[in-house]
Scaffold this active site. Structure first.
Site, PDB file in Angstrom:
ATOM      1  N   ILE A 257       1.029  -1.267   0.045  1.00  0.00           N
ATOM      2  CA  ILE A 257      -0.017  -0.050   0.092  1.00  0.00           C
ATOM      3  C   ILE A 257       0.772   1.021   0.048  1.00  0.00           C
ATOM      4  O   ILE A 257       1.851   1.240   0.580  1.00  0.00           O
ATOM      5  CB  ILE A 257      -0.888  -0.054   1.104  1.00  0.00           C
ATOM      6  N   SER A 258       0.614   2.193  -0.912  1.00  0.00           N
ATOM      7  CA  SER A 258       1.394   3.438  -1.001  1.00  0.00           C
ATOM      8  C   SER A 258       2.723   3.281  -1.476  1.00  0.00           C
ATOM      9  O   SER A 258       2.900   2.699  -2.433  1.00  0.00           O
ATOM     10  CB  SER A 258       1.247   4.092   0.460  1.00  0.00           C
ATOM     11  N   ASN A 259       3.596   3.895  -0.599  1.00  0.00           N
ATOM     12  CA  ASN A 259       5.008   3.526  -1.196  1.00  0.00           C
ATOM     13  C   ASN A 259       5.430   1.747  -1.246  1.00  0.00           C
ATOM     14  O   ASN A 259       5.831   1.347  -2.000  1.00  0.00           O
ATOM     15  CB  ASN A 259       6.011   3.890  -0.024  1.00  0.00           C
ATOM     16  N   GLY A 261       2.964  -0.285  -2.135  1.00  0.00           N
ATOM     17  CA  GLY A 261       2.335  -0.478  -3.517  1.00  0.00           C
ATOM     18  C   GLY A 261       3.411  -0.279  -4.678  1.00  0.00           C
ATOM     19  O   GLY A 261       3.271  -1.118  -5.607  1.00  0.00           O
TER      20      GLY A 261
END
Length: 596
Positions: A257-259, A261
């Site tokens: 998720i986010s970085n 991801g």
């Protein structure tokens, strides 16, 4: 080495490099402790910080418990209206073991921390290894609410990497860093998570992501692959009779998720030999050369322009865009005046200037929806904090020579740089987010004495992107090294992103990445989830939860579909309708609100 001792001579060797790691730490977690919540359960995770018996010298198990709690709170909405554990997700007791080490990418100066959580209920008939990378710049447990919460109760082992980030802060004041067990140790006393070159005691605090000298973001994909290889080696160690565990007999699912991801998408681009069985990326920070916009580009733009744009009447109803009396936060109209004085804006009223700033960002690809949720990031001054840390990483600077005059130091008397409180320092590994300010560490410098003191530093950071001098060229080269590569055609890949993401707007990240994949003949599934934004944890803030839905349940749903495909014979969907989510409203979250 452990993997080789446990393996049979017939083991197929991957063309990818094997993981290189040093000292191994193995711990048992049962009884009043477990893998998923360290014994806290859902109520404990949502409660006050887990205490230390001796705050000056917390025990390793206490630091671990609080690190897990902090990681949960940083990602998931655990509030009473959020529905976690009732509508979606859960925090069951999962006993098992943890294997932890410092791993190294060949040529890197600093290690990344790797961890395997192996549940006692590991399903050997369905060999499953979930691999993940921390969100943001968080430490090793940064993705536990996604990868651990989904994989551990299902009988999967879960491998984590901090991908060269984390809260292994090094304090030059006492020359100490963080050992493998999370406790503070002096230089030379133990192997440290991050040990920068020696410097003066007044050099402040060094942060691994910003000051390692490695540009870790360029290697996030390799970090993920090394974490998976570490996981396979530890499975060999745990079950020597059933070894070897390989990608041929153990399905490896990458999720982040986010970085994190972005990291699993980088890893997907490095996998041309069926190492991964499937990849799920939530709100990824993903960059494709020639497509979309790089994080540093739009973060530095936002730091300069969004404070003025959010003063526009258009954003009056937006949470955190107005003060208690319904007027813009005091610093924001001042930013409008600063930009007008530079000739970048016209108009004689704040309203006119703010509307011009809004239109400027709109022309640059920002949507009103992204700007609305970006009010929180702007109010918390996160744009400047992110840009300062990333600029230092991209330019491979140390703690004492960060770009644009910035530096990190403990916050002393009167808010000035000082010496860290010993109890605060002892808890950094458990409490830190990986990029200050926070936890008694301030971001100093990059300011002047004026009515708009932060503008000079923000414009300096912006010039590193828009300029063409040597430093700007070096920064662009480092950003180019973070670009994702094309994954193999047969890889099941699912990208999910909140339509209202104001930190990593879809127009700059997921959408150009997915369009590029489709242009190249790939068939990714893409969910642009209505009424979802970047920070599920922010849904507990006043005005946020009513407007949005959490993104985590959609990630769990995508992983469920991938599981059904890999283990139950379900066809991988060529497409999947985007759920018709609707705002939660003032009432508690209900399943129907998610549209799943």
């Amino acid at each position: 080495m452990l993997s080789a001792c446990a393996s049979h001579g017939t083991r197929k060797v991957s063309a990818m490099h094997e993981v290189d790691y040093g000292q191994l730490r193995v711990t048992e977690h049962r009884g009043h402790d477990d893998l998923l919540s360290a014994g806290l359960g859902l109520a404990g995770l949502a409660g006050p910080p887990s205490p230390f018996a001796n705050p000056l010298h917390p025990a390793a198990e206490e630091l671990r418990r609080r690190a897990i709690q902090t990681s949960w709170k940083g990602i998931a909405d655990l509030g009473p209206l959020g529905g976690y554990g009732r509508v979606y997700g859960g925090v069951p007791d999962v006993p098992g073991r943890e294997y932890q080490a410092f791993a190294r990418i060949p040529g890197a100066r600093s290690p990344h921390r790797v961890l395997l959580q192996l549940p006692d209920g590991f399903d050997r008939s369905k060999r499953c290894l979930v691999v993940t990378a921390s969100s943001g710049s968080r430490g090793i447990y940064g993705a536990i609410s996604l990868a651990g919460a989904w994989g551990l109760p299902r009988g999967c082992a879960v491998a984590y990497t901090d991908k060269g980030t984390g809260a292994g802060y090094f304090d030059y004041a006492d020359d100490s860093g963080v050992a493998l067990d999370g406790r503070r140790a002096k230089r030379g006393e133990a192997e440290l998570e991050f040990q920068p070159p020696p410097a003066s005691p007044t050099a402040g605090v060094a942060i691994k992501h910003a000051h390692s000298g490695d540009n870790p973001e360029g290697d996030w994909g390799r970090h993920v692959i090394q974490a998976a290889q570490f996981g396979l080696a530890m499975l060999d160690r745990a079950f020597p009779v059933e070894a070897p565990f390989t990608p041929e007999n153990t399905k490896i699912i990458a999720v982040g998720i986010s970085n994190g991801g972005g990291a699993v998408l980088q890893a997907a681009g490095l996998d041309q030999e069926h190492f991964f069985a499937g990849v799920v990326a939530l709100e990824p920070n993903v960059h494709v050369k020639g497509h979309g916009r790089a994080l540093y580009d739009y973060v530095t733009e936002a730091a300069v322009w969004l404070p003025c744009a959010l003063s526009a009447e258009h954003f009056a109803p937006v949470p955190l865009a107005r003060g208690p009396r319904g007027v813009p936060l005091p610093a924001w109209p001042i930013r409008c005046a600063s930009l007008r004085a530079q000739g970048k804006l016209g108009g004689n009223t704040v309203a006119a200037q703010a509307e011009q700033a809004r239109q400027y960002l709109y022309a640059r690809g920002w949507t009103d929806e992204a700007m609305q949720t970006a009010a929180s990031t702007t109010a918390f001054d996160l744009w400047r904090a992110i840009a300062a840390g990333y600029a230092s990483a991209y330019l491979r600077r140390g703690a004492a020579n960060m770009p644009c005059g910035f530096h990190y130091a403990a916050i002393g008397a009167g808010g000035l740089p000082g010496v860290a409180d010993p109890m605060t320092r002892a808890a950094w590994w458990a409490d830190g987010s990986g990029i200050p300010p926070g936890n008694g560490i301030g971001l100093f410098g990059g300011m002047n004495v004026s009515t708009d003191p932060t503008l000079v530093g923000s414009e300096c950071l912006r010039a590193l992107w828009t300029g063409d001098d040597h430093e700007a060229q070096m920064l662009h080269a480092s950003v180019a090294a973070t670009a994702a590569r094309l994954p193999r055609k047969t890889l099941p890949l699912w990208v999910l992103h909140g339509a209202g993401d104001g930190l990593l707007p879809t127009a700059f990240s997921s959408e150009p990445y997915v369009a590029w994949l489709r242009d190249e003949g790939r068939r990714p599934i893409y969910w642009k989830v209505p009424h979802a934004q970047h920070f599920d944890a922010f849904l507990a803030l006043p005005g946020f939860g009513e407007r949005y839905v959490p993104l985590l349940p959609y990630g769990y749903a995508a992983l469920d579909r991938l599981w059904a495909h890999l283990y139950e014979g379900s066809a991988w969907p060529l497409d999947a309708p985007v759920p018709a989510a609707r705002p939660r409203g003032p009432a508690p979250l209900e399943r129907g609100t998610l549209g799943l």
